[in-house]
Write an enzyme that holds these catalytic residues in place. Sequence first.
Site, PDB file in Angstrom:
ATOM      1  CD  GLN A   1      -8.647   6.288   5.249  1.00  0.00           C
ATOM      2  OE1 GLN A   1      -9.235   6.936   6.117  1.00  0.00           O
ATOM      3  NE2 GLN A   1      -9.300   5.567   4.345  1.00  0.00           N
ATOM      4  CB  SER A   2      -6.105  13.596   4.626  1.00  0.00           C
ATOM      5  OG  SER A   2      -6.213  14.871   5.214  1.00  0.00           O
TER       6      SER A   2
END
Length: 388
Positions: free
Chosen positions: A106-107
Amino acid sequence: MEEEASTKQHNSSSLYGFLSKKPYDPPSWASHLNPIPSHIFSLGHVPTPIHKWNLPNLPNNTEVWLKRDDLSGMQLSGNKVRKLEFLLAEAVAQGADCIITIGGIQSNHARATAVAAKYLDLDCYLILRTSKVLVDKDPGLTGNLLVERLVGAHIDLVSKEEYAKTGSLALTNLLKEKLISEGRKPYVIPVGGSNSLGTWGYIEAVKEIEQQLQTGNGKAEFDDIVVACGSGATTAGLAIGSWLSEWKAKVHAFSVCDDPDYFYEYVQGLLDGLQAGVISRDIVDIKNAKGLGYAMNTPEELKFVKEVAQTTGVVLDPVYSGKAAHGMMKDMAENPMKWAGRKILFIHTGGLLGLFDKTAEMVSLVGNWHEMDVPESTLRKDGSGKMF
């Protein structure tokens, strides 16, 4: 000549400066740093606003203000934008036709890079770290992944175990060599955009804040800056910028992964890469706020995010600013005299899309709903409530 032609091409396709590329003029107090970037892309909606943040339970006469870098954009948002303005200018100058970067599943940085690359007509390749049991499965469309996949980013999944053994540099180099063998011209951006070039994003942000203070009412001189530290360059840029400028605010960084010793060393490397000639421990105070680990939250942290939103209207992300603000408030409760009477600028670094990955953990905190009670005596007429 090639770089000049590229600049003209990008400027001619933009109105009012957005998405334009221009020569970079550093703040006068940073002009001795080396190397100085040659160009910058306009990718963010800046200057981002600063306003008072009415947090409850502050020490006596303490004020907290908020720098809203979460409002630098939506698809392309947060502190990542400021770094990418310099990194992608270099990528275009070098003739790259695609971008490689790496991060967690989930960068926020990966999502911002994917969007920015597409704005500039570049392909984007993302290496995303996930669990061993999910590495061979469709990663889904939650949060940042939805935006990345909508804009056509190429996603390679790697397990946390493989990432730990191989390292981000080796993994990105592996993909780089593969793309070069296919005739591509890749440009690699490190985790979080955090290298010495990316550090200029928050050196420039300090200049922006200085200008805002000069044009404001003159009553909001800040004693301290507080920010989340996740990969290092935002912290390094704020620290060296504040140190060199006339501002001289004390920088407090709350690390959301690794530990303070790691980040003191990493920030030192970024400063050395700019020939800054200062010691990281002299210009920034780094405290541990990682809790259970990167992108993992305790119920207390999630409850804090919910209470801040409910009390102030400001939505913090759970991975970065949520942990940093929680760490700041905890330190204030434990050491009130340290913070009493001070004016603090908290940098909201964005990451709202990361909340969507926490919905299962937060559902019990936000149960304020019920079916509307419409009495039987209420006059009813079919078709009176128009459906759009």
